[in-house]
Motif scaffolding. Structure first.
Motif, PDB file in Angstrom:
ATOM      1  N   ILE A 147      -0.708  15.925  86.563  1.00  0.00           N
ATOM      2  CA  ILE A 147      -0.532  16.208  87.996  1.00  0.00           C
ATOM      3  C   ILE A 147      -1.574  17.214  88.466  1.00  0.00           C
ATOM      4  CG2 ILE A 147       1.016  17.260  89.698  1.00  0.00           C
ATOM      5  CD1 ILE A 147       3.345  16.098  88.024  1.00  0.00           C
ATOM      6  N   GLY A 148      -1.847  18.211  87.622  1.00  0.00           N
ATOM      7  CA  GLY A 148      -2.827  19.229  88.002  1.00  0.00           C
ATOM      8  C   GLY A 148      -4.227  18.666  88.132  1.00  0.00           C
ATOM      9  N   THR A 149      -4.548  17.628  87.366  1.00  0.00           N
ATOM     10  CA  THR A 149      -5.903  17.100  87.351  1.00  0.00           C
ATOM     11  C   THR A 149      -6.078  15.927  88.309  1.00  0.00           C
ATOM     12  OG1 THR A 149      -5.870  17.601  84.997  1.00  0.00           O
ATOM     13  CG2 THR A 149      -7.753  16.365  85.807  1.00  0.00           C
ATOM     14  N   PHE A 150      -5.117  14.988  88.248  1.00  0.00           N
ATOM     15  CA  PHE A 150      -5.285  13.682  88.871  1.00  0.00           C
ATOM     16  C   PHE A 150      -5.684  13.740  90.352  1.00  0.00           C
ATOM     17  CE2 PHE A 150      -3.383  10.166  91.253  1.00  0.00           C
ATOM     18  CZ  PHE A 150      -4.062   9.113  90.683  1.00  0.00           C
ATOM     19  N   PHE A 151      -4.948  14.500  91.146  1.00  0.00           N
ATOM     20  CA  PHE A 151      -5.158  14.452  92.588  1.00  0.00           C
ATOM     21  C   PHE A 151      -6.508  15.039  92.974  1.00  0.00           C
ATOM     22  CE2 PHE A 151      -0.648  14.268  91.787  1.00  0.00           C
ATOM     23  CZ  PHE A 151      -0.329  13.112  92.479  1.00  0.00           C
ATOM     24  N   GLN A 152      -6.872  16.130  92.272  1.00  0.00           N
ATOM     25  CA  GLN A 152      -8.211  16.683  92.504  1.00  0.00           C
ATOM     26  C   GLN A 152      -9.269  15.672  92.103  1.00  0.00           C
ATOM     27  OE1 GLN A 152      -8.256  19.560  93.878  1.00  0.00           O
ATOM     28  NE2 GLN A 152      -6.290  20.471  93.351  1.00  0.00           N
ATOM     29  N   GLN A 153      -8.995  15.025  90.982  1.00  0.00           N
ATOM     30  CA  GLN A 153      -9.989  14.112  90.414  1.00  0.00           C
ATOM     31  C   GLN A 153     -10.312  12.966  91.371  1.00  0.00           C
ATOM     32  OE1 GLN A 153      -8.802  12.390  86.643  1.00  0.00           O
ATOM     33  NE2 GLN A 153     -10.884  12.619  85.894  1.00  0.00           N
ATOM     34  N   VAL A 154      -9.268  12.359  91.949  1.00  0.00           N
ATOM     35  CA  VAL A 154      -9.502  11.244  92.872  1.00  0.00           C
ATOM     36  C   VAL A 154     -10.398  11.709  94.019  1.00  0.00           C
ATOM     37  CG1 VAL A 154      -8.442   9.630  94.480  1.00  0.00           C
ATOM     38  CG2 VAL A 154      -7.345  10.100  92.296  1.00  0.00           C
TER      39      VAL A 154
ATOM     40  N   TYR B 207      -1.819  19.849  97.374  1.00  0.00           N
ATOM     41  CA  TYR B 207      -1.434  21.221  97.716  1.00  0.00           C
ATOM     42  C   TYR B 207      -0.122  21.618  97.068  1.00  0.00           C
ATOM     43  CZ  TYR B 207      -5.292  21.892 100.787  1.00  0.00           C
ATOM     44  OH  TYR B 207      -6.555  22.060 101.254  1.00  0.00           O
ATOM     45  N   LEU B 208       0.585  20.621  96.491  1.00  0.00           N
ATOM     46  CA  LEU B 208       1.818  20.954  95.799  1.00  0.00           C
ATOM     47  C   LEU B 208       1.435  21.474  94.421  1.00  0.00           C
ATOM     48  CD1 LEU B 208       3.796  17.750  96.746  1.00  0.00           C
ATOM     49  CD2 LEU B 208       3.405  19.821  98.071  1.00  0.00           C
ATOM     50  N   PRO B 209       1.852  22.710  94.082  1.00  0.00           N
ATOM     51  CA  PRO B 209       1.420  23.255  92.796  1.00  0.00           C
ATOM     52  C   PRO B 209       2.024  22.466  91.635  1.00  0.00           C
ATOM     53  CG  PRO B 209       2.920  24.755  93.931  1.00  0.00           C
ATOM     54  CD  PRO B 209       2.669  23.632  94.862  1.00  0.00           C
ATOM     55  N   ALA B 210       1.194  22.098  90.692  1.00  0.00           N
ATOM     56  CA  ALA B 210       1.631  21.288  89.559  1.00  0.00           C
ATOM     57  C   ALA B 210       2.842  21.889  88.838  1.00  0.00           C
ATOM     58  CB  ALA B 210       0.470  21.067  88.606  1.00  0.00           C
ATOM     59  N   PRO B 211       2.871  23.214  88.596  1.00  0.00           N
ATOM     60  CA  PRO B 211       4.018  23.770  87.860  1.00  0.00           C
ATOM     61  C   PRO B 211       5.334  23.548  88.579  1.00  0.00           C
ATOM     62  CG  PRO B 211       2.213  25.326  87.916  1.00  0.00           C
ATOM     63  CD  PRO B 211       1.832  24.227  88.837  1.00  0.00           C
ATOM     64  N   ALA B 212       5.275  23.347  89.913  1.00  0.00           N
ATOM     65  CA  ALA B 212       6.506  23.111  90.656  1.00  0.00           C
ATOM     66  C   ALA B 212       7.215  21.855  90.179  1.00  0.00           C
ATOM     67  CB  ALA B 212       6.194  23.006  92.155  1.00  0.00           C
ATOM     68  N   PHE B 213       6.484  20.963  89.539  1.00  0.00           N
ATOM     69  CA  PHE B 213       7.083  19.733  89.048  1.00  0.00           C
ATOM     70  C   PHE B 213       7.637  19.879  87.638  1.00  0.00           C
ATOM     71  CE2 PHE B 213       4.247  18.575  92.422  1.00  0.00           C
ATOM     72  CZ  PHE B 213       4.981  17.643  93.125  1.00  0.00           C
ATOM     73  N   GLY B 214       7.587  21.114  87.112  1.00  0.00           N
ATOM     74  CA  GLY B 214       8.007  21.340  85.740  1.00  0.00           C
ATOM     75  C   GLY B 214       9.432  20.879  85.467  1.00  0.00           C
ATOM     76  N   ALA B 215      10.372  21.339  86.315  1.00  0.00           N
ATOM     77  CA  ALA B 215      11.768  21.016  86.104  1.00  0.00           C
ATOM     78  C   ALA B 215      11.975  19.499  86.164  1.00  0.00           C
ATOM     79  CB  ALA B 215      12.626  21.702  87.158  1.00  0.00           C
ATOM     80  N   LEU B 216      11.323  18.891  87.145  1.00  0.00           N
ATOM     81  CA  LEU B 216      11.421  17.451  87.329  1.00  0.00           C
ATOM     82  C   LEU B 216      10.881  16.717  86.099  1.00  0.00           C
ATOM     83  CD1 LEU B 216      12.456  15.900  89.752  1.00  0.00           C
ATOM     84  CD2 LEU B 216      10.079  15.600  90.493  1.00  0.00           C
TER      85      LEU B 216
ATOM     86  N   GLU C  70      -6.432   8.596 100.308  1.00  0.00           N
ATOM     87  CA  GLU C  70      -6.794  10.000 100.428  1.00  0.00           C
ATOM     88  C   GLU C  70      -5.843  10.865 101.256  1.00  0.00           C
ATOM     89  OE1 GLU C  70     -10.998  11.113 100.548  1.00  0.00           O
ATOM     90  OE2 GLU C  70     -11.410   9.059  99.952  1.00  0.00           O
ATOM     91  N   PRO C  71      -5.314  10.372 102.387  1.00  0.00           N
ATOM     92  CA  PRO C  71      -4.421  11.265 103.145  1.00  0.00           C
ATOM     93  C   PRO C  71      -3.231  11.735 102.311  1.00  0.00           C
ATOM     94  CG  PRO C  71      -5.049   9.395 104.473  1.00  0.00           C
ATOM     95  CD  PRO C  71      -5.557   9.110 103.089  1.00  0.00           C
ATOM     96  N   PHE C  72      -2.605  10.812 101.570  1.00  0.00           N
ATOM     97  CA  PHE C  72      -1.450  11.202 100.763  1.00  0.00           C
ATOM     98  C   PHE C  72      -1.861  12.153  99.643  1.00  0.00           C
ATOM     99  CE2 PHE C  72       1.381  10.568  97.143  1.00  0.00           C
ATOM    100  CZ  PHE C  72       2.566  10.997  97.718  1.00  0.00           C
ATOM    101  N   ILE C  73      -2.967  11.835  98.992  1.00  0.00           N
ATOM    102  CA  ILE C  73      -3.431  12.671  97.878  1.00  0.00           C
ATOM    103  C   ILE C  73      -3.798  14.063  98.378  1.00  0.00           C
ATOM    104  CG2 ILE C  73      -5.324  12.958  96.229  1.00  0.00           C
ATOM    105  CD1 ILE C  73      -5.191   9.944  95.777  1.00  0.00           C
ATOM    106  N   GLU C  74      -4.399  14.083  99.555  1.00  0.00           N
ATOM    107  CA  GLU C  74      -4.763  15.363 100.176  1.00  0.00           C
ATOM    108  C   GLU C  74      -3.509  16.238 100.342  1.00  0.00           C
ATOM    109  OE1 GLU C  74      -7.741  17.453 100.891  1.00  0.00           O
ATOM    110  OE2 GLU C  74      -8.371  15.423 101.420  1.00  0.00           O
ATOM    111  N   PHE C  75      -2.409  15.587 100.744  1.00  0.00           N
ATOM    112  CA  PHE C  75      -1.134  16.291 100.903  1.00  0.00           C
ATOM    113  C   PHE C  75      -0.605  16.727  99.533  1.00  0.00           C
ATOM    114  CE2 PHE C  75       3.375  15.124 100.205  1.00  0.00           C
ATOM    115  CZ  PHE C  75       3.981  16.210 100.807  1.00  0.00           C
ATOM    116  N   PHE C  76      -0.664  15.803  98.580  1.00  0.00           N
ATOM    117  CA  PHE C  76      -0.031  16.037  97.300  1.00  0.00           C
ATOM    118  C   PHE C  76      -0.747  17.132  96.509  1.00  0.00           C
ATOM    119  CE2 PHE C  76       2.204  15.172  93.463  1.00  0.00           C
ATOM    120  CZ  PHE C  76       3.323  14.459  93.860  1.00  0.00           C
TER     121      PHE C  76
END
Lengths: 304, 316
Positions: B192-199, B165-174, B157-163
């Protein structure tokens, strides 16, 4: 109550004394030795239970009663293995209890039936855990359902049952595992008075007919005296054994005994143990200070 | 009975009436703005250019400019331009959108390489479906583990909690760099947009299970494995189902951003394309289709949920 001429609660008739003699000859089912439980809080450690010693014999009915905060629930949870003691031991048939297990059935005040399972499936739960196949578990469950008189409801879900029915299912579910001892944590506390009386009668009936030892927590004096062979009276802060009372009311019990002298004498004694008549200074914050806040309209001078 | 009784259900008839009103009200506002000439209508639709050289028929002109040109023409005594009040092109009237809803499906794409609307829609649904299914396959078990065992809760949870907050579209280029330009990076964004919230949501739902049920299970002899499969999972199933419905809604909101990544595709491609041609009625139609699709799926799932969990119904 002081006006009432009552015998000493320690006075037992010959049959009652004889029964207690024989009871103490029975094998020991559960033994609690020097049990102490401390909780650590921010302000330091709190002793919930201190140095509890108790021997429960086979097929004995023991009730626990005490003021709130005396650690009744902590005690039964330790016996069930849901919590561990800070020091001391709990032995079941000579073997130390370390974790929850089906040989110690538990009935909770909040029923705790599995809402997604029918009455029958709830009772089958423990049987399947113990390795029975579905067929024989179902047959066993049916017998229990018949026994508790809920045959018409075997395929109902818990939320379709009344409180009393739910608690009957919970008792059957615990007993289906053939436990050595049935631990009951204020099981009838949430029921209305009539249902509670009925459930007490059911429980006595079950206890008479099945090879089971019962450890029963309650805050209802009548219930304790009516059901128990012996009553463990706890006191609070820290939770200590104040007295273990042998109930002088003859067995088998029936509701007619509620007003018998032995019954009332036992009840009065325990009442005095739990609520000592001399109020101490530290109880002051428990009292209302009405004089200051009341603005009485003199039309009705006094309610008396 | 008062319409505003606190925490009391309305009478059934009033209730359905208000539900209908919830859709009718915005429709009425939209119709008023579209059909009543003196409400808003900031522009003029030219019907007769008159003597104004740059006016053409069917041209939309700001009211102020029209008024100035009209005054000029009147002063000069030349032919007067004529027109009627109109709304800007980006606000089509309801009937235009309804027509567009129909014609959008029946109109052939302008270029043969382009897709029909229903093909675009299907491509969008595929992206949502795979993004959401992949996320759920991994996210739900992780959430249940984290909700049941403190060990996994601390581990994940600590890592997911951090992750999260990173907006999913920011990973678009990657995502494009790793997965190419077609469907894969889009599915990744939904994931990415769903997974972290889901956990986190599933872990919380799991933690809300009445601990007394687990204790009852333990006193009935259930092992850790049984506690999870026979108590935790069936116990949280109705709530898990509800969470999944809500999360599916979130996945839809990521769709538009996801589809802009790499080669734009699906309903988003349709919308941007139509906006470029200034076919705003088609844009509205597409947006409404997304809404209808989302709502239909949600209602379907709600209906299914009532059938899946019969023990939640009380019938004495």
């Amino acid at each position: 109550m002081t006006d009432l001429e009552l015998p000493d609660y320690r006075h037992q008739s010959d049959t009652v004394r004889d029964r207690f003699e024989r009871l103490k000859q029975r094998p020991v089912t559960m033994e609690v030795k020097n049990l102490t439980k401390e909780f650590s809080t921010r302000t330091g450690s709190v002793t919930a239970l201190k140095d509890i010693n108790l021997t429960i014999h086979k097929r004995e009915f023991v009730c626990v009663i005490g003021p709130s905060g005396c650690g009744k629930s902590t005690l039964i949870r330790i016996l069930a293995g849901l919590e561990s003691a800070t020091s001391g031991q709990v032995l079941l048939n000579g073997k130390e209890v370390t974790k929850p297990g089906p040989e110690r059935g538990m009935v909770f005040q909040g029923y705790t039936l599995f809402p997604w399972l029918t009455v029958k499936e709830n009772i089958m739960f423990g049987l399947i855990e113990s390795g029975q196949d579905r067929g024989s578990a179902e047959a066993d469950a049916r017998q229990w359902i018949d026994l508790i008189g809920l045959a018409r409801f075997e395929n109902h879900y818990p939320n379709q049952l009344s409180g009393g029915m739910k608690q009957r299912v919970a008792i059957a579910r615990a007993l289906a595992n053939q436990p050595k001892i049935l631990l009951m944590d204020e099981p009838f506390g949430a029921l209305d008075a009539q249902t509670r009386a009925k459930m007490q009668a059911y429980l006595m009936e079950i206890w008479k007919n099945i090879d089971i030892t019962i450890f029963f927590i309650t805050h209802d004096l009548d219930e304790a005296v009516y059901l128990a062979d012996r009553i463990l009276v706890l006191k609070a802060h820290p939770g200590e054994v104040q007295e273990i009372v042998e109930v002088p009311v003859p067995q088998p019990r029936h509701p007619g005994q509620f007003l018998s002298p032995e019954f009332l004498a036992t009840k009065r004694h325990i009442e005095q143990l739990i609520h000592p008549p001399a109020a101490h200074g530290d109880d002051d914050d428990d009292k209302l200070n009405m004089v200051r806040m009341v603005n009485v309209n003199d039309d009705v001078g006094s309610v008396f | 009975m008062s319409l505003f009784a606190v925490n009391k259900p309305l009478p059934p008839r009033t209730r359905s009436l208000v539900t209908v009103l919830s859709f009718v009200l915005p429709l009425v506002i939209w119709s008023l703005v579209s059909y009543v000439p003196f409400i808003w209508h900031p522009q003029t639709l030219i019907s007769e250019p008159g003597s104004v050289s740059y006016f053409k028929a069917d041209m939309l002109i700001d009211n102020a400019i029209f008024e100035t040109e009209l005054a000029k023409a009147r002063d000069a005594g030349t032919a007067l331009p004529q027109g009627s009040p109109a709304n800007p092109g980006y606000l089509p009237a309801p009937h235009e959108v309804v027509t567009a809803l129909y014609t959008a499906f029946t109109t052939e794409p302008t270029r043969s390489s382009e897709k029909w609307l229903h093909e675009s829609l299907w491509s969008s649904i595929e992206v949502i479906f795979w993004g959401f299914v992949l996320s759920s396959i991994i996210g739900i078990p992780l959430g249940i583990m984290a909700g049941t065992f403190d060990f996994f809760s601390r581990l994940f949870e600590p890592f997911i909690e951090f992750f999260r907050y990173l907006p999913a579209p920011a990973f678009g280029a990657l995502a494009v760099a790793i997965l190419g330009i077609y469907q894969a990076p889009k599915i990744a964004i939904i994931f990415i947009g769903t997974f972290f919230q889901q956990v986190l949501v599933v872990a919380n739902t799991t933690r809300k299970l009445d601990p007394a049920l687990l204790e009852a299970g333990q006193t009935l002899g259930a092992s850790n494995r049984s506690l999870i499969f026979r108590i935790v999972i069936p116990g949280i199933l109705p709530d898990l189902y509800r969470d999944t419905r809500i999360l599916l809604g979130w996945a839809w909101t990521y769709l538009i951003v996801a589809e802009l990544i790499g080669t734009s595709s699906g309903i988003t491609w349709f919308i941007t394309q139509q906006a470029r041609y200034k076919n705003f009625d088609n844009v509205f139609a597409a947006i409404i289709i997304i809404g209808i699709l989302g709502l239909t799926i949600d209602l379907l799932l709600a209906w299914l949920g009532r059938r899946l969990f019969p023990w939640q119904r009380v019938n004495h």
